[in-house]
Write an enzyme that holds these catalytic residues in place. Structure first.
Site, PDB file in Angstrom:
ATOM      1  N   ALA A  41      40.522  46.336  72.705  1.00  0.00           N
ATOM      2  CA  ALA A  41      41.804  46.462  73.531  1.00  0.00           C
ATOM      3  C   ALA A  41      41.047  47.155  75.297  1.00  0.00           C
ATOM      4  CB  ALA A  41      43.054  47.511  73.126  1.00  0.00           C
ATOM      5  N   ARG A  91      38.103  40.628  87.508  1.00  0.00           N
ATOM      6  CA  ARG A  91      39.360  40.082  88.516  1.00  0.00           C
ATOM      7  C   ARG A  91      38.490  40.578  89.898  1.00  0.00           C
ATOM      8  NH1 ARG A  91      42.746  39.473  84.135  1.00  0.00           N
ATOM      9  NH2 ARG A  91      43.168  41.504  85.169  1.00  0.00           N
ATOM     10  N   ALA A 102      44.459  42.140  67.399  1.00  0.00           N
ATOM     11  CA  ALA A 102      45.495  42.850  67.014  1.00  0.00           C
ATOM     12  C   ALA A 102      45.717  43.782  66.021  1.00  0.00           C
ATOM     13  CB  ALA A 102      46.234  42.630  67.358  1.00  0.00           C
ATOM     14  N   CYS A 146      46.826  46.166  65.432  1.00  0.00           N
ATOM     15  CA  CYS A 146      49.254  46.552  64.906  1.00  0.00           C
ATOM     16  C   CYS A 146      49.775  44.986  65.025  1.00  0.00           C
ATOM     17  CB  CYS A 146      49.341  46.460  66.734  1.00  0.00           C
ATOM     18  SG  CYS A 146      48.923  47.293  67.729  1.00  0.00           S
ATOM     19  N   ARG A 169      35.509  33.860  81.871  1.00  0.00           N
ATOM     20  CA  ARG A 169      35.195  35.052  82.769  1.00  0.00           C
ATOM     21  C   ARG A 169      34.642  36.002  83.888  1.00  0.00           C
ATOM     22  NH1 ARG A 169      41.253  38.574  80.109  1.00  0.00           N
ATOM     23  NH2 ARG A 169      42.701  36.474  79.589  1.00  0.00           N
ATOM     24  N   ASN A 201      44.840  50.053  76.508  1.00  0.00           N
ATOM     25  CA  ASN A 201      44.726  49.092  77.403  1.00  0.00           C
ATOM     26  C   ASN A 201      45.471  48.516  78.656  1.00  0.00           C
ATOM     27  OD1 ASN A 201      44.644  45.419  75.908  1.00  0.00           O
ATOM     28  ND2 ASN A 201      46.190  46.744  74.850  1.00  0.00           N
ATOM     29  N   TYR A 238      76.071  48.550  78.670  1.00  0.00           N
ATOM     30  CA  TYR A 238      77.830  47.940  78.133  1.00  0.00           C
ATOM     31  C   TYR A 238      77.884  46.071  78.324  1.00  0.00           C
ATOM     32  CZ  TYR A 238      82.175  47.850  76.339  1.00  0.00           C
ATOM     33  OH  TYR A 238      82.895  46.772  76.221  1.00  0.00           O
TER      34      TYR A 238
END
Ligand SMILES: Cc1cc2nc3c(=O)[nH]c(=O)nc-3n(C[C@H](O)[C@H](O)[C@H](O)COP(=O)(O)OP(=O)(O)OC[C@H]3O[C@@H](n4cnc5c(N)ncnc54)[C@H](O)[C@@H]3O)c2cc1C
Length: 474
Positions: free
Chosen positions: A12, A23, A42, A44, A71, A328, A450
């Site tokens: 991460a 970048r 992940a 998670c 990249r 992250n 609401y």
């Protein structure tokens, strides 16, 4: 040409930093060393993969090595960074066979954390798992899958070592499993094991599961786990695991339990050994101390993610709350700083959500009164239960909110929420208020949404704020 930006750790924090730096400054050489096979995965999602809700382990991967290299990042898997020499600005890296030195202009330590097993004896036995590595998740899923349903496709697109994991496919699935530790991993894994219909025992040394979520949420999780058939052993310390090759018994304060499998989830520790003798400083938590930009005490060495502390927005003090978003985000900010204009990593509020079967729970900020007092506050809390939708609208569910504020200033310090109808995400408006230093009186006047299918006129958070504000003003 400047020296490369070198990153230790390819998940991460590390890959967020590498991608952002590239970048910002496409000409900068960016090198990532990851000690294992897996990158950009992940954690998670692992409990949901083990449960079978997520089909393939490949679904837990965000970026493939090829996409990372596309990249412009120079990625090296199975490369462990062994040490850092700040004087020569080099790292020593090993592949297991070769060891070499790599110079850096900037270095990011993004080495994460590891699962604790000590002081429980016997955790080295077969069929004892932790849930902090994709290999464990893969092996456990294979173990739980009945042999007649065994199918390598659940490992599609992963880097699973089939020699290591496949034998589990040939074994009969376990019938009785013990979970040691009732934190969020233990609670999520209880759901996963019950999903396979296993007799599931959960041992927790304190009197409630998920202690950082406070008493009201703890009670709700306790009831939910019991209703779902999880045998809870609260206030119970596990002393050891016993067996010859594989684990056979759990020895705990409340007696001995015969088991076929054990999941240990008793906490994690930051991986910081890499910079132990470099002049990098550590906080009280043992994680790496950093400034607002992720810089350590050593020039050009940054740290981010589970191995580093961050500033808590309520106390203003360093804290260690190892979670995904902030890993992250810190990585991305450091990538920006290294590749362009400096960007702060941001503060944390300790915002976390957890699902226990159908129950959703959220927490943010400081909810423990002792902790609040240590930070100089005079804490006061109120707990309310209100509907999640208009009373007449189908799906309305009881939602319990606890809010805590400082009696002197009225400042909101934190809160928790639980319920079965989208309760967890409601915590985010409270988290936002904590970042702004909002008082409970101001929060009571927040314009929250609401409409009958989503909320009653008075959102449960606003009801809680109204009650707490009354108490604060007394
Ligand atoms: C079961 C589970 C469920 C979770 N669920 C949630 C959730 O629902 N929400 C949430 O916010 N967070 C959750 N988390 C926490 C979240 O996954 C972590 O906070 C996040 O992964 C931290 O990212 P990181 O990059 O700091 O560390 P990691 O993801 O641990 O990555 C660190 C990487 O560094 C590598 N490494 C270590 N040492 C070296 C070295 N010397 N050289 C090279 N590489 C090295 C490691 O192999 C690893 O790949 C969960 C964690 C677990 C285990």
């Amino acid at each position: 040409m400047s020296e490369p930006f070198v990153v230790a750790g390819g998940d991460a924090a590390g890959l967020s930093a590498a991608s952002k730096c590239k970048r910002e400054d496409p000409d900068r050489e960016v090198i990532v060393y990851e000690k294992g096979d897996w990158i950009s995965y992940a954690h998670c999602g692992m409990p949901y993969y083990v449960k079978g809700e997520v089909d393939s382990i490949g679904d837990l991967l965000s970026l493939s090595p090829a996409e990372v290299r596309d990249r412009g990042i120079d990625l090296h898997r199975n490369h462990e960074v062994l040490s850092v020499d700040p004087d020569s600005q080099t790292v020593r890296v090993t592949t297991g066979e070769d060891t070499f030195e790599q110079s850096y202009g900037d270095l990011l330590v993004a080495t994460g954390a590891r699962a604790l097993t000590a002081p429980i004896e016997g955790t080295e036995l077969d069929d004892v798992f932790t849930m902090h590595h994709m290999h464990s998740a893969a092996a456990l899923r294979a173990f739980l899958t009945p042999p007649e349903e065994a199918d390598d496709s659940i490992f599609d697109a992963g880097y699973v070592d089939l020699d290591e994991v496949s034998p589990y496919f040939e074994r009969e699935p376990p019938e009785t499993v013990a979970i040691v530790g009732g934190g969020y991993v233990g609670v999520e894994m209880a759901e996963a094991f019950r999903g396979w219909d296993l007799e599931t025992h959960l041992y927790q040394r304190s009197g409630q599961p998920a202690p950082p979520f406070g008493a009201a949420v703890g009670e709700a999780i306790t009831d939910t786990l019991r209703e779902a058939g999880v045998e809870l052993h609260l206030d119970t310390v596990v002393e050891s695991l016993e067996g010859t090759e594989g684990v056979e018994q759990v020895l705990a304060e409340d007696g001995t339990l015969d088991v076929d499998c054990v999941l240990v989830g008793i906490g994690i520790r930051p991986n910081t050994e890499l910079v132990a003798d470099t002049g990098v400083e550590f906080g009280e938590s043992g994680a790496i101390a950093i400034d607002d930009y992720g810089r350590t005490a050593v020039d050009n060495v940054y740290a981010a993610g589970d191995c580093a502390e961050k500033v808590h927005t309520v106390t203003g003090d360093p804290d260690w709350v190892p979670l995904g978003l902030t890993a992250n985000r810190a990585g991305r900010a450091i990538g920006q700083t290294v590749g362009g204009e400096p960007e702060p990593i941001g503060e944390i509020a300790g915002t976390a959500v957890i699902k226990a079967f159908e129950l959703e729970c959220g927490r943010t900020g400081i909810i423990d009164h002792d902790r609040a007092r240590k930070a100089g506050f005079d804490p006061v809390s109120e707990t309310i239960t209100a509907g999640s939708r208009s009373g007449y609208y189908p799906g309305n569910e009881a939602t319990t909110v606890t809010l805590t504020a400082d009696r002197k200033s009225g400042r909101l310090l934190g809160g928790t929420i639980n319920g079965e109808d989208r309760a967890a995400v409601r915590i985010n408006s409270l988290a936002g208020a904590l970042h702004e230093g909002t008082t409970v009186g101001e929060f009571e006047r927040y314009d929250l949404a609401y409409a009958p299918p989503f909320s009653p006129v008075w959102d449960p958070l606003l009801v809680a704020a109204k009650v707490l504000n009354g108490t604060v003003e007394q």
